[in-house]
Motif scaffolding. Structure first.
Motif, PDB file in Angstrom:
ATOM      1  N   LEU A   1       0.810  -1.217   0.000  1.00 29.87           N
ATOM      2  CA  LEU A   1       0.000   0.000   0.000  1.00 29.87           C
ATOM      3  C   LEU A   1       0.840   1.262   0.000  1.00 29.87           C
ATOM      4  CD1 LEU A   1      -2.800  -1.019   2.528  1.00 29.87           C
ATOM      5  CD2 LEU A   1      -2.878  -1.042   0.043  1.00 29.87           C
ATOM      6  N   SER A   2       2.051   1.186   0.568  1.00 28.62           N
ATOM      7  CA  SER A   2       2.884   2.396   0.627  1.00 28.62           C
ATOM      8  C   SER A   2       3.358   2.833  -0.749  1.00 28.62           C
ATOM      9  CB  SER A   2       4.099   2.148   1.524  1.00 28.62           C
ATOM     10  OG  SER A   2       4.916   1.110   0.980  1.00 28.62           O
ATOM     11  N   SER A   3       3.512   1.884  -1.685  1.00 32.68           N
ATOM     12  CA  SER A   3       3.965   2.229  -3.035  1.00 32.68           C
ATOM     13  C   SER A   3       2.842   2.215  -4.050  1.00 32.68           C
ATOM     14  CB  SER A   3       5.053   1.242  -3.487  1.00 32.68           C
ATOM     15  OG  SER A   3       4.539  -0.067  -3.554  1.00 32.68           O
ATOM     16  N   ASN A   4       1.613   1.835  -3.608  1.00 32.57           N
ATOM     17  CA  ASN A   4       0.480   1.739  -4.522  1.00 32.57           C
ATOM     18  C   ASN A   4      -0.396   2.984  -4.377  1.00 32.57           C
ATOM     19  OD1 ASN A   4      -1.009   0.206  -6.475  1.00 32.57           O
ATOM     20  ND2 ASN A   4      -2.560  -0.135  -4.909  1.00 32.57           N
ATOM     21  N   GLN A   5       0.182   4.134  -4.729  1.00 33.33           N
ATOM     22  CA  GLN A   5      -0.518   5.397  -4.585  1.00 33.33           C
ATOM     23  C   GLN A   5      -0.426   6.180  -5.876  1.00 33.33           C
ATOM     24  OE1 GLN A   5       1.427   7.226  -1.280  1.00 33.33           O
ATOM     25  NE2 GLN A   5       0.599   5.787   0.213  1.00 33.33           N
ATOM     26  N   LYS A   6      -1.484   6.941  -6.166  1.00 35.20           N
ATOM     27  CA  LYS A   6      -1.501   7.745  -7.381  1.00 35.20           C
ATOM     28  C   LYS A   6      -0.597   8.948  -7.223  1.00 35.20           C
ATOM     29  CE  LYS A   6      -6.217   6.612  -8.814  1.00 35.20           C
ATOM     30  NZ  LYS A   6      -7.544   7.160  -9.103  1.00 35.20           N
ATOM     31  N   ARG A   7      -0.041   9.376  -8.328  1.00 33.29           N
ATOM     32  CA  ARG A   7       0.780  10.586  -8.321  1.00 33.29           C
ATOM     33  C   ARG A   7      -0.090  11.798  -8.618  1.00 33.29           C
ATOM     34  NH1 ARG A   7       3.957   6.784 -10.540  1.00 33.29           N
ATOM     35  NH2 ARG A   7       3.097   7.119 -12.590  1.00 33.29           N
ATOM     36  N   VAL A   8       0.360  12.923  -8.105  1.00 33.07           N
ATOM     37  CA  VAL A   8      -0.360  14.159  -8.393  1.00 33.07           C
ATOM     38  C   VAL A   8      -0.100  14.556  -9.838  1.00 33.07           C
ATOM     39  CG1 VAL A   8      -0.269  14.930  -6.015  1.00 33.07           C
ATOM     40  CG2 VAL A   8       1.600  15.517  -7.551  1.00 33.07           C
ATOM     41  N   ALA A   9      -0.967  15.423 -10.342  1.00 34.97           N
ATOM     42  CA  ALA A   9      -0.826  15.870 -11.729  1.00 34.97           C
ATOM     43  C   ALA A   9       0.481  16.632 -11.913  1.00 34.97           C
ATOM     44  CB  ALA A   9      -2.009  16.754 -12.102  1.00 34.97           C
ATOM     45  N   THR A  10       1.156  16.357 -13.023  1.00 36.68           N
ATOM     46  CA  THR A  10       2.432  17.013 -13.278  1.00 36.68           C
ATOM     47  C   THR A  10       2.217  18.435 -13.771  1.00 36.68           C
ATOM     48  OG1 THR A  10       4.532  16.794 -14.440  1.00 36.68           O
ATOM     49  CG2 THR A  10       2.543  16.241 -15.664  1.00 36.68           C
ATOM     50  N   LYS A  11       3.211  19.282 -13.505  1.00 35.62           N
ATOM     51  CA  LYS A  11       3.141  20.681 -13.923  1.00 35.62           C
ATOM     52  C   LYS A  11       3.863  20.846 -15.249  1.00 35.62           C
ATOM     53  CE  LYS A  11       3.057  22.336  -9.149  1.00 35.62           C
ATOM     54  NZ  LYS A  11       3.732  23.192  -8.139  1.00 35.62           N
ATOM     55  N   THR A  12       3.346  21.733 -16.073  1.00 37.31           N
ATOM     56  CA  THR A  12       3.929  21.968 -17.400  1.00 37.31           C
ATOM     57  C   THR A  12       4.666  23.295 -17.464  1.00 37.31           C
ATOM     58  OG1 THR A  12       1.830  22.925 -18.128  1.00 37.31           O
ATOM     59  CG2 THR A  12       2.168  20.568 -18.521  1.00 37.31           C
ATOM     60  N   GLN A  13       5.038  23.830 -16.306  1.00 40.17           N
ATOM     61  CA  GLN A  13       5.738  25.104 -16.284  1.00 40.17           C
ATOM     62  C   GLN A  13       7.120  24.960 -16.917  1.00 40.17           C
ATOM     63  OE1 GLN A  13       6.365  26.553 -12.360  1.00 40.17           O
ATOM     64  NE2 GLN A  13       7.302  28.484 -12.996  1.00 40.17           N
ATOM     65  N   GLY A  14       7.486  25.884 -17.792  1.00 36.86           N
ATOM     66  CA  GLY A  14       8.816  25.884 -18.400  1.00 36.86           C
ATOM     67  C   GLY A  14       8.949  25.035 -19.638  1.00 36.86           C
ATOM     68  N   LEU A  15       7.827  24.509 -20.184  1.00 39.84           N
ATOM     69  CA  LEU A  15       7.888  23.682 -21.395  1.00 39.84           C
ATOM     70  C   LEU A  15       7.882  24.596 -22.625  1.00 39.84           C
ATOM     71  CD1 LEU A  15       5.568  20.600 -20.864  1.00 39.84           C
ATOM     72  CD2 LEU A  15       8.026  20.621 -21.154  1.00 39.84           C
ATOM     73  N   THR A  16       9.027  24.812 -23.215  1.00 42.64           N
ATOM     74  CA  THR A  16       9.106  25.655 -24.412  1.00 42.64           C
ATOM     75  C   THR A  16       9.953  24.999 -25.489  1.00 42.64           C
ATOM     76  OG1 THR A  16      10.933  26.845 -23.331  1.00 42.64           O
ATOM     77  CG2 THR A  16       8.739  27.839 -23.196  1.00 42.64           C
ATOM     78  N   LEU A  17      11.235  24.787 -25.187  1.00 47.53           N
ATOM     79  CA  LEU A  17      12.167  24.312 -26.211  1.00 47.53           C
ATOM     80  C   LEU A  17      11.852  22.898 -26.668  1.00 47.53           C
ATOM     81  CD1 LEU A  17      14.669  25.110 -27.835  1.00 47.53           C
ATOM     82  CD2 LEU A  17      16.082  24.150 -25.994  1.00 47.53           C
ATOM     83  N   GLY A  18      11.531  22.000 -25.726  1.00 46.73           N
ATOM     84  CA  GLY A  18      11.244  20.612 -26.090  1.00 46.73           C
ATOM     85  C   GLY A  18      10.079  20.472 -27.051  1.00 46.73           C
ATOM     86  N   PRO A  19       8.904  21.039 -26.745  1.00 42.85           N
ATOM     87  CA  PRO A  19       7.780  20.934 -27.690  1.00 42.85           C
ATOM     88  C   PRO A  19       8.052  21.602 -29.029  1.00 42.85           C
ATOM     89  CG  PRO A  19       6.990  21.522 -25.509  1.00 42.85           C
ATOM     90  CD  PRO A  19       8.475  21.600 -25.449  1.00 42.85           C
ATOM     91  N   ILE A  20       8.777  22.744 -29.034  1.00 50.46           N
ATOM     92  CA  ILE A  20       9.057  23.435 -30.303  1.00 50.46           C
ATOM     93  C   ILE A  20       9.935  22.571 -31.197  1.00 50.46           C
ATOM     94  CG2 ILE A  20      10.257  25.397 -31.320  1.00 50.46           C
ATOM     95  CD1 ILE A  20       9.294  27.067 -28.939  1.00 50.46           C
ATOM     96  N   LEU A  21      11.029  22.031 -30.629  1.00 47.60           N
ATOM     97  CA  LEU A  21      11.915  21.165 -31.427  1.00 47.60           C
ATOM     98  C   LEU A  21      11.201  19.888 -31.840  1.00 47.60           C
ATOM     99  CD1 LEU A  21      15.314  21.549 -29.519  1.00 47.60           C
ATOM    100  CD2 LEU A  21      14.654  22.576 -31.706  1.00 47.60           C
ATOM    101  N   GLY A  22      10.341  19.352 -30.961  1.00 44.11           N
ATOM    102  CA  GLY A  22       9.595  18.143 -31.308  1.00 44.11           C
ATOM    103  C   GLY A  22       8.618  18.370 -32.446  1.00 44.11           C
ATOM    104  N   LEU A  23       7.909  19.489 -32.415  1.00 44.57           N
ATOM    105  CA  LEU A  23       6.992  19.805 -33.519  1.00 44.57           C
ATOM    106  C   LEU A  23       7.750  20.040 -34.821  1.00 44.57           C
ATOM    107  CD1 LEU A  23       4.471  22.175 -31.699  1.00 44.57           C
ATOM    108  CD2 LEU A  23       4.015  19.875 -32.576  1.00 44.57           C
ATOM    109  N   LEU A  24       8.935  20.654 -34.720  1.00 44.99           N
ATOM    110  CA  LEU A  24       9.755  20.847 -35.919  1.00 44.99           C
ATOM    111  C   LEU A  24      10.179  19.503 -36.510  1.00 44.99           C
ATOM    112  CD1 LEU A  24      11.187  22.918 -37.755  1.00 44.99           C
ATOM    113  CD2 LEU A  24      13.143  22.816 -36.189  1.00 44.99           C
ATOM    114  N   ALA A  25      10.573  18.566 -35.636  1.00 40.45           N
ATOM    115  CA  ALA A  25      10.942  17.221 -36.106  1.00 40.45           C
ATOM    116  C   ALA A  25       9.752  16.513 -36.727  1.00 40.45           C
ATOM    117  CB  ALA A  25      11.501  16.406 -34.944  1.00 40.45           C
ATOM    118  N   LEU A  26       8.561  16.666 -36.123  1.00 45.44           N
ATOM    119  CA  LEU A  26       7.365  16.010 -36.646  1.00 45.44           C
ATOM    120  C   LEU A  26       6.971  16.566 -38.010  1.00 45.44           C
ATOM    121  CD1 LEU A  26       5.329  13.853 -35.773  1.00 45.44           C
ATOM    122  CD2 LEU A  26       3.948  15.669 -34.767  1.00 45.44           C
ATOM    123  N   ALA A  27       7.062  17.901 -38.157  1.00 42.69           N
ATOM    124  CA  ALA A  27       6.723  18.512 -39.446  1.00 42.69           C
ATOM    125  C   ALA A  27       7.702  18.099 -40.534  1.00 42.69           C
ATOM    126  CB  ALA A  27       6.707  20.037 -39.287  1.00 42.69           C
TER     127      ALA A  27
END
Length: 593
Positions: free
Chosen positions: A286-312
């Motif tokens: 039970l100590s390890s069988n717990q849900k995680r809180v929602a992750t924060k997306t603060q500071g996400l800029t360079l990764g998504p931009i480069l990823g979208l460029l690669a996808l395009a």
């Protein structure tokens, strides 16, 4: 007289000691026997059921593989209808088991069923639902194809898509509501049911891979024959009658654009069901069988931009490659060279990103999480196992480049690309495994559903009426009276449960502490998003026909057409699964950081 009495007493004590030691020895033997009997009665059937169910599933898969090999020979003895009939029976058996399981759980609605929160996530099930919808469209095309040729084809070709569509809908329902269950009743029977579902989906995956590979191989043979590079036999699978509708060719050609989604759907479902099979009879920590809180997306800029460029750029490369690879020799070589240059650039960025993430992890000395987690262990094994296909393909290409006598313009770019494929999988696998096994900086919070109503426990006399106990009146509300708990008493008194109202006084604005952004965490999030989108890009290319390993001719010159085709038919499906599985693992890394 005294000595005689003393001797008698000594003899009596000796006799008593001898009898007590023999009785204790007898009791010890009885304890060992009862312990052995208990362990055999408890563990032996469980292990026996694991082995028996595993062997059953393996033999089911091997029967299907034998039928597929016979069909690949295109002999008169075994035809596609026989394989589809066998798979249809397997799907019907799985449907019966899933219906029985759901009805059994409905009867046990009052009893609490343990859940493994790590078994899957909502976004994975949402992605599988989308893949299932595309599979349903594929079944609709199959039914339309059968309707046009029903006068000269077997009825199995019409029954199979109907059963497959029903199987898909029922299985998606099962994944949403029961895949996290930890089964503790009818364990032996349930092991056979779950493993049957695992290998049924594996067999459907193999069937899809074989059909898609045969279609692509026939197109490759047509291309070689058009270029005058060989007199190869092309197998025609069209029925020997005319289509009664005008849409048969459209249905037939559209099927192969939907095969990649159907293939990924079945392999992912089999992996999730395998985790459920491993969880049968498991005691959840039970100590390890717990849900995680929602992750924060603060500071996400360079990764998504480069990823979208690669996808395009991937979509552009795919369109150019498919349109130019069937033209003249010079144009074809230019398209292949363009693919390898694009691959080298994106792989260099991926290797650098994974290495940067590993360096950040090495700088932080955080212990690894060694708790038992079947889902995480399976992720690790699948990452390594599916990497074997790409590594085999890459090393064959390296041997072909170094040993080939011809020297096309893409010869050395093929060598660099193959070496980078090996290195990229090394670094990416290490980064993903390191991320999944690292302990998080803060303890995982409990399930929000469990935290919704914190409780105060008060002990009162069993004769006294329930009331709010000695608690702060500020928390007392008329609709939250203390409720007696079942089967819990203390010192003759009844235990009452009093829900506590959460504190609703907001903190003053000047006293609120704003958590400073963690630079390392932001870098790791950007790395995981960038790698995720790059893996989607590298899945799209081979899934929709951009496979220069068939077209460059170097490997075929070294290994021969049949051997190299066999290697590709083994390696490319594993590579496709590796990319899609990496996408799922990297999204999990993004959530954990």
């Amino acid at each position: 007289m005294v000595e005689h009495s003393g001797l008698d007493i000594m003899c009596l004590n000796k006799y008593c000691h001898s009898s007590s030691s023999s009785s204790s020895s007898s009791e010890h033997d009885k304890k060992i026997f009862s312990k052995l009997k208990h362990s055999l009665s408890r563990d032996y059937p469980r292990k026996n059921a694991e082995f028996l169910s595993g062997q059953y599933g393996t033999n089911v898969l091997l029967i299907g593989a034998a039928l597929m090999l016979a069909i690949a020979h295109h002999g008169p003895a075994v035809k596609e209808e026989h394989l589809l009939s066998f798979v249809t029976c397997l799907m019907l058996l799985q449907l019966i088991w899933m219906m029985w399981y759901i009805l059994a759980r409905e009867r046990q609605k009052n009893s609490r069923t343990e859940k493994d929160v790590h078994a899957t996530t909502c976004w994975i099930r949402g992605g599988l639902t989308l893949l299932a919808l595309l599979s349903l469209i594929m079944d609709a095309f199959r039914i339309g194809y059968y309707a046009g040729y029903q006068s000269c084809v077997s009825a199995v070709l019409g029954v199979y898509p109907v059963i497959h569509a029903t199987h898909t809908v029922a299985q998606v329902h099962f994944l949403w509501f029961h895949i996290k269950d930890v089964i503790k009743s009818f364990e032996t029977f349930e092991r056979f049911g779950v493993i049957h579902a695992v290998f049924t989906n594996l067999l459907l995956w193999c069937n899809g891979v074989m059909s898609e590979a045969e279609h692509f191989l026939n197109n490759h043979k047509r291309r070689l024959s058009a270029l005058g590079q060989g007199n190869l036999t092309i197998v025609h699978s069209e029925p020997h009658c005319n289509c009664t509708t005008s849409s048969c060719s459209m249905f037939s050609s559209s099927l192969y654009y939907l095969y990649p989604f159907n293939i990924e759907y079945h392999i992912f479902v089999s992996a999730m069901l395998f985790v459920m099979w491993k969880n049968i009879g498991r005691t959840i920590n039970l100590s390890s069988n717990q849900k995680r809180v929602a992750t924060k997306t603060q500071g996400l800029t360079l990764g998504p931009i480069l990823g979208l460029l690669a996808l395009a750029s991937t979509i552009g490369i795919l369109v150019v490659y498919i349109t130019h690879v069937e033209e003249s020799l010079r144009t074809r070589q230019s398209a292949i060279s363009m693919f390898y240059i694009y691959g080298i650039v994106i792989l260099v960025f991926m290797c650098s990103s994974s290495a940067s993430g590993l360096i950040i992890y090495r700088a932080d000395h955080v212990p690894l999480d060694t708790s038992k987690n079947p889902s995480r262990q399976l992720d690790t094994e699948l990452l390594f196992g599916s990497s074997v296909g790409s590594w085999l393909m890459s090393w064959c290409s390296i041997v072909a480049v170094l040993g080939s006598e011809s020297s096309p313009p893409y010869r050395w770019t093929n060598l660099v690309y193959s070496l980078l494929i090996v290195l990229e999988k090394y670094t990416q696998n290490l980064f993903i495994i390191e991320s999944l096994y690292r302990q998080q900086e803060g303890r995982e919070r409990e399930d929000p559903e469990l935290l919704a109503a914190p409780e105060i426990f008060s002990v009162t006399s069993s004769l006294a009426p329930p009331y709010n106990g000695i608690i702060n009146r500020a928390y007392e509300t008329p609709d939250r009276a203390c409720v007696p708990m079942e089967n819990e008493q203390e010192g003759g008194g009844q235990v009452y449960r009093c829900p506590r109202k959460p504190l609703e006084v907001p903190l003053p604005l000047e006293n609120q502490v704003v958590e400073p952004p963690n630079i390392k965490r932001q870098i790791l999030k950007n790395i995981s998003v960038f790698l995720l989108m790059c893996n989607i890009s590298l899945w799209i290319l081979p899934a929709f026909g951009c496979r220069p390993q068939y077209d460059n001719g170097l490997e075929q010159e070294t290994f021969g057409f049949s051997i190299w085709t066999t290697v590709l038919n083994f390696a490319i499906p594993l590579n496709l699964f590796y990319r899609m599985h990496s996408v799922a693992s990297l999204f999990e890394v993004f959530r954990r950081v």
